[in-house]
Design a protein around this motif. Structure first.
Motif, short mmCIF file in Angstrom:
data_model
loop_
_atom_site.label_atom_id
_atom_site.label_comp_id
_atom_site.label_asym_id
_atom_site.label_seq_id
_atom_site.Cartn_x
_atom_site.Cartn_y
_atom_site.Cartn_z
N THR A 21 8.11 -6.84 -18.05
CA THR A 21 9.11 -6.76 -16.99
C THR A 21 10.48 -7.01 -17.61
N LYS A 22 11.53 -6.87 -16.83
CA LYS A 22 12.88 -7.13 -17.32
C LYS A 22 13.03 -8.57 -17.80
N GLU A 23 12.27 -9.47 -17.21
CA GLU A 23 12.32 -10.89 -17.58
C GLU A 23 11.52 -11.19 -18.85
N GLY A 24 10.80 -10.21 -19.36
CA GLY A 24 10.02 -10.41 -20.57
C GLY A 24 8.59 -10.87 -20.34
N LYS A 25 8.19 -10.91 -19.07
CA LYS A 25 6.81 -11.30 -18.77
C LYS A 25 5.93 -10.06 -18.77
N SER A 26 4.65 -10.24 -18.97
CA SER A 26 3.72 -9.11 -18.97
C SER A 26 3.64 -8.50 -17.58
N LYS A 27 3.78 -7.18 -17.51
CA LYS A 27 3.71 -6.51 -16.22
C LYS A 27 2.27 -6.40 -15.75
N CYS A 28 1.35 -6.37 -16.70
CA CYS A 28 -0.08 -6.23 -16.35
C CYS A 28 -0.72 -7.59 -16.20
N PRO A 29 -1.50 -7.78 -15.15
CA PRO A 29 -2.13 -9.07 -14.91
C PRO A 29 -3.27 -9.36 -15.89
#
Length: 40
Positions: A32-40
């Motif tokens: 994501t834009k925040e650097g977190k994984s988009k996939c769970p």
């Protein structure tokens, strides 16, 4: 929602219910834009 997006984009889903992200680099690297994984 994100599960389906990741599956369609990466054409791969890591095995098991948690972890094993190294099996699908796309799944692990899509952020994501925040650097977190988009996939769970």
């Amino acid at each position: 929602m994100f599960c389906n997006m990741c599956c369609e984009k990466c054409l791969c889903v890591p095995s098991g219910t948690y972890g094993h992200r190294e099996e699908c680099p796309c799944y692990d690297n899509w952020k994501t834009k925040e650097g977190k994984s988009k996939c769970p």
